[in-house]
Motif scaffolding. Structure first.
Motif, PDB file in Angstrom:
ATOM      1  N   SER A  64      48.948  35.892  32.652  1.00 45.29           N
ATOM      2  CA  SER A  64      47.638  36.082  33.265  1.00 45.29           C
ATOM      3  C   SER A  64      46.645  36.518  32.190  1.00 45.29           C
ATOM      4  O   SER A  64      47.015  37.174  31.217  1.00 45.29           O
ATOM      5  CB  SER A  64      47.690  37.128  34.383  1.00 45.29           C
ATOM      6  OG  SER A  64      48.089  38.388  33.872  1.00 45.29           O
ATOM      7  N   TYR A  65      45.382  36.154  32.384  1.00 45.01           N
ATOM      8  CA  TYR A  65      44.333  36.479  31.405  1.00 45.01           C
ATOM      9  C   TYR A  65      43.351  37.471  31.997  1.00 45.01           C
ATOM     10  O   TYR A  65      42.946  37.356  33.160  1.00 45.01           O
ATOM     11  CB  TYR A  65      43.583  35.216  30.990  1.00 45.01           C
ATOM     12  CG  TYR A  65      42.362  35.507  30.137  1.00 45.01           C
ATOM     13  CD1 TYR A  65      42.496  35.945  28.823  1.00 45.01           C
ATOM     14  CD2 TYR A  65      41.079  35.367  30.658  1.00 45.01           C
ATOM     15  CE1 TYR A  65      41.377  36.233  28.042  1.00 45.01           C
ATOM     16  CE2 TYR A  65      39.954  35.638  29.887  1.00 45.01           C
ATOM     17  CZ  TYR A  65      40.110  36.075  28.579  1.00 45.01           C
ATOM     18  OH  TYR A  65      39.008  36.359  27.817  1.00 45.01           O
ATOM     19  N   GLN A  66      42.957  38.457  31.214  1.00 42.45           N
ATOM     20  CA  GLN A  66      41.878  39.370  31.582  1.00 42.45           C
ATOM     21  C   GLN A  66      40.869  39.396  30.450  1.00 42.45           C
ATOM     22  O   GLN A  66      41.213  39.717  29.304  1.00 42.45           O
ATOM     23  CB  GLN A  66      42.396  40.779  31.834  1.00 42.45           C
ATOM     24  CG  GLN A  66      41.276  41.753  32.197  1.00 42.45           C
ATOM     25  CD  GLN A  66      41.752  43.182  32.291  1.00 42.45           C
ATOM     26  OE1 GLN A  66      42.910  43.433  32.592  1.00 42.45           O
ATOM     27  NE2 GLN A  66      40.863  44.135  32.045  1.00 42.45           N
ATOM     28  N   ALA A  67      39.632  39.059  30.748  1.00 38.31           N
ATOM     29  CA  ALA A  67      38.582  39.027  29.731  1.00 38.31           C
ATOM     30  C   ALA A  67      38.440  40.392  29.077  1.00 38.31           C
ATOM     31  O   ALA A  67      38.400  41.424  29.746  1.00 38.31           O
ATOM     32  CB  ALA A  67      37.259  38.606  30.368  1.00 38.31           C
ATOM     33  N   GLY A  68      38.382  40.390  27.755  1.00 33.83           N
ATOM     34  CA  GLY A  68      38.243  41.620  27.000  1.00 33.83           C
ATOM     35  C   GLY A  68      39.561  42.281  26.664  1.00 33.83           C
ATOM     36  O   GLY A  68      39.614  43.140  25.780  1.00 33.83           O
ATOM     37  N   GLN A 190      39.440  40.251  19.159  1.00 37.22           N
ATOM     38  CA  GLN A 190      39.930  41.586  19.516  1.00 37.22           C
ATOM     39  C   GLN A 190      40.825  41.574  20.745  1.00 37.22           C
ATOM     40  O   GLN A 190      41.346  42.616  21.136  1.00 37.22           O
ATOM     41  CB  GLN A 190      38.746  42.530  19.742  1.00 37.22           C
ATOM     42  CG  GLN A 190      37.850  42.695  18.532  1.00 37.22           C
ATOM     43  CD  GLN A 190      38.636  43.063  17.285  1.00 37.22           C
ATOM     44  OE1 GLN A 190      39.458  43.980  17.306  1.00 37.22           O
ATOM     45  NE2 GLN A 190      38.401  42.350  16.184  1.00 37.22           N
ATOM     46  N   GLU A 191      40.977  40.422  21.358  1.00 34.77           N
ATOM     47  CA  GLU A 191      41.904  40.321  22.486  1.00 34.77           C
ATOM     48  C   GLU A 191      43.325  40.167  21.952  1.00 34.77           C
ATOM     49  O   GLU A 191      43.533  39.922  20.763  1.00 34.77           O
ATOM     50  CB  GLU A 191      41.513  39.155  23.393  1.00 34.77           C
ATOM     51  CG  GLU A 191      40.187  39.392  24.105  1.00 34.77           C
ATOM     52  CD  GLU A 191      39.785  38.259  25.026  1.00 34.77           C
ATOM     53  OE1 GLU A 191      39.216  38.537  26.091  1.00 34.77           O
ATOM     54  OE2 GLU A 191      40.022  37.076  24.670  1.00 34.77           O
ATOM     55  N   LYS A 192      44.304  40.312  22.820  1.00 36.99           N
ATOM     56  CA  LYS A 192      45.689  40.310  22.360  1.00 36.99           C
ATOM     57  C   LYS A 192      46.590  39.548  23.312  1.00 36.99           C
ATOM     58  O   LYS A 192      46.199  39.208  24.443  1.00 36.99           O
ATOM     59  CB  LYS A 192      46.193  41.740  22.194  1.00 36.99           C
ATOM     60  CG  LYS A 192      46.049  42.615  23.433  1.00 36.99           C
ATOM     61  CD  LYS A 192      46.360  44.070  23.099  1.00 36.99           C
ATOM     62  CE  LYS A 192      46.128  44.995  24.285  1.00 36.99           C
ATOM     63  NZ  LYS A 192      46.383  46.415  23.946  1.00 36.99           N
ATOM     64  N   ILE A 193      47.801  39.295  22.849  1.00 41.00           N
ATOM     65  CA  ILE A 193      48.843  38.701  23.682  1.00 41.00           C
ATOM     66  C   ILE A 193      49.948  39.736  23.825  1.00 41.00           C
ATOM     67  O   ILE A 193      50.432  40.278  22.836  1.00 41.00           O
ATOM     68  CB  ILE A 193      49.407  37.409  23.061  1.00 41.00           C
ATOM     69  CG1 ILE A 193      48.283  36.412  22.777  1.00 41.00           C
ATOM     70  CG2 ILE A 193      50.444  36.773  23.980  1.00 41.00           C
ATOM     71  CD1 ILE A 193      48.752  35.163  22.053  1.00 41.00           C
ATOM     72  N   VAL A 194      50.313  40.025  25.065  1.00 43.36           N
ATOM     73  CA  VAL A 194      51.310  41.050  25.366  1.00 43.36           C
ATOM     74  C   VAL A 194      52.447  40.431  26.161  1.00 43.36           C
ATOM     75  O   VAL A 194      52.209  39.655  27.094  1.00 43.36           O
ATOM     76  CB  VAL A 194      50.689  42.207  26.179  1.00 43.36           C
ATOM     77  CG1 VAL A 194      51.735  43.284  26.450  1.00 43.36           C
ATOM     78  CG2 VAL A 194      49.482  42.786  25.457  1.00 43.36           C
ATOM     79  N   ILE A 195      53.670  40.768  25.808  1.00 43.44           N
ATOM     80  CA  ILE A 195      54.857  40.344  26.550  1.00 43.44           C
ATOM     81  C   ILE A 195      55.551  41.608  27.031  1.00 43.44           C
ATOM     82  O   ILE A 195      55.859  42.494  26.229  1.00 43.44           O
ATOM     83  CB  ILE A 195      55.800  39.511  25.673  1.00 43.44           C
ATOM     84  CG1 ILE A 195      55.071  38.258  25.166  1.00 43.44           C
ATOM     85  CG2 ILE A 195      57.072  39.108  26.446  1.00 43.44           C
ATOM     86  CD1 ILE A 195      55.787  37.557  24.033  1.00 43.44           C
ATOM     87  N   THR A 196      55.789  41.714  28.335  1.00 46.55           N
ATOM     88  CA  THR A 196      56.340  42.949  28.877  1.00 46.55           C
ATOM     89  C   THR A 196      57.295  42.655  30.028  1.00 46.55           C
ATOM     90  O   THR A 196      57.182  41.607  30.677  1.00 46.55           O
ATOM     91  CB  THR A 196      55.209  43.878  29.369  1.00 46.55           C
ATOM     92  OG1 THR A 196      55.773  45.049  29.940  1.00 46.55           O
ATOM     93  CG2 THR A 196      54.341  43.195  30.405  1.00 46.55           C
ATOM     94  N   ASN A 197      58.216  43.571  30.278  1.00 44.49           N
ATOM     95  CA  ASN A 197      59.091  43.445  31.451  1.00 44.49           C
ATOM     96  C   ASN A 197      58.626  44.354  32.578  1.00 44.49           C
ATOM     97  O   ASN A 197      59.368  44.628  33.514  1.00 44.49           O
ATOM     98  CB  ASN A 197      60.552  43.750  31.096  1.00 44.49           C
ATOM     99  CG  ASN A 197      60.769  45.222  30.731  1.00 44.49           C
ATOM    100  OD1 ASN A 197      59.825  45.972  30.508  1.00 44.49           O
ATOM    101  ND2 ASN A 197      62.021  45.630  30.648  1.00 44.49           N
TER     102      ASN A 197
END
Length: 413
Positions: A64-68, A190-197
């Motif tokens: 999912s994407y969240q702006a900022g 400045q945005e990032k990609i996160v992988i989480t459980n």
């Protein structure tokens, strides 16, 4: 002259802001496509980590994407996913960690299955043995002691399985972020990609089982700027991998008074008679994660149904309203709910005494259902313990502390 210079510089800044806004305008259809392709790539890379072992587990990756903020890829939490793979590498033994396993060894198949809690039949048998006397009681005691040791061994085996699984997921995630992260083409620097459980679903049975295994928390992330620097040859692949931030931790079981206190405070704040926005029905609970911080889980509601067409909204003294009115009022309340929650996190989060400065306080909120209202499906607030301590000591003003709260929102309803 100075006034003219200020006007000129203000114009340049305004143009730059406008240019940046235009440049960061997101093509939703393309973003959705990029995320769906990336979901498949990440899932494939994780499965490939187990190619040399016997493996079977359903793996749903949801992005999912969240702006900022950026893109978050959620993996199944460790308590929901059956996992099966060989840990020996030299024989056919397979450890299975599933939703409904049982204790025992099937010597005919070479498959060992483990569980962390008793079945009803086993508990009844234990109770019968405890009621025996004399030699039978002594024998029963030895059997029970042996069984306890077996359970402890099984729990340790489960911990080993989770550790091995998490390490493989981390390896696959790092490869994905560095080698394939640029597939998501529209992210800002400045945005990032996160992988989480962690996902967006609270863990409702946390702490319900005395002997349940510890839950784990994974978070692997990198900024788009670091991915771009690698692609442009400004840093090496090893340097890019080193910039990937990894959190791999587990829950802390000890009861901690200050964490319990904060839970009780929010349990009171968001009851029907005190809240002026959304309210809770169930208790707010938490997980303390080693060397990470604490996560509080909330489920909030905006109304109480009378039937499928009529509603009441007790926190704003509305009774017997239709669905359209209900939805409008729920949407109107969202900005105040978010702001009040931020204020309360800062005001009462200062009561936490035992968090380390580099740890965080997180509130993860599952939002009230409101179809086509435009409010997020979830809300997550994160603030560092160092900010709370600086606020409590007077080293930081409230407005500065508010700006330090990281806000992550789920997809709009």
């Amino acid at each position: 002259m100075r006034a003219m210079i200020r006007v000129f510089l203000s114009g340049i800044v305004a143009m730059a802001v406008h240019t940046q806004t235009v440049a960061q305008k997101i093509d939703d259809e393309r973003m959705t496509r990029d995320i769906e392709v990336a979901e498949n790539v990440l899932g494939t890379l994780i499965r490939q980590q187990f190619n040399n072992q016997r493996t079977f587990f359903p793996l749903e990756v949801k992005g999912s994407y969240q702006a900022g903020y950026g893109v978050t890829f959620s993996l199944p939490a460790d308590f929901t996913t059956p996992i099966a793979f060989s840990v020996s590498g030299g024989n056919n033994d397979v450890i299975i960690w599933g939703n409904e396993p049982s204790i025992g060894v099937n010597s005919g198949t070479g498959v060992r299955t483990y569980s962390s809690w008793d079945t009803d039949e086993e508990e009844a048998a234990d109770e019968a043995r405890e009621n025996r006397t004399g030699a039978d009681a002594d024998k029963s005691y030895r059997l029970k002691d042996r069984k306890e040791k077996e359970r402890e061994k099984n729990r340790m085996s489960l911990d080993s399985v989770k550790l091995a699984y998490n390490l493989k997921v981390i390896e696959a995630a790092k490869i994905f972020l560095v080698d394939y992260g640029d597939m998501i083409t529209q992210l800002g620097a400045q945005e990032k990609i996160v992988i989480t459980n962690q996902g967006n679903n609270p863990r409702k049975w946390v702490g319900q089982y005395f002997s349940a295994p510890k839950r784990t928390h994974l978070s692997i992330e990198v900024s788009k700027a670091d991915i771009t620097a690698f692609r442009q040859g400004k840093i090496t692949r090893d340097q890019a991998l080193a910039k990937v931030k990894v959190v791999n931790t587990e829950t802390v079981d000890e009861v901690e008074p200050d964490l319990e206190l904060l839970s009780s405070i929010f349990n009171r704040l968001y009851r029907l008679d005190l809240s002026k926005t959304y309210f809770i029905e169930d208790n707010i609970y938490y997980e303390h994660l080693k060397d990470f911080g604490v996560i509080y889980y909330m489920q909030v509601y905006g109304s109480v149904p009378i039937d499928y067409k009529r509603f009441t909204m007790p926190t704003i003294n509305l009774a017997d309203i239709d669905l359209e009115t209900r939805n409008k009022k729920v949407a109107d309340l969202y900005p105040k709910f978010e702001q009040d929650l931020k204020d309360n996190v800062l005001e009462y989060g200062r009561t936490l005494k035992n968090l380390k400065e580099n740890e965080v306080l997180v509130f993860q909120v599952a939002m009230t259902k409101c179809s086509q209202c435009g409010i997020p499906s979830s809300l997550e607030l994160t603030v560092k313990a160092s900010v709370l301590k600086d606020l409590a000591s007077g080293k930081m003003e409230k407005n500065a502390a508010l700006s330090k709260i990281s806000v992550k929102k789920g997809s709009n309803q």
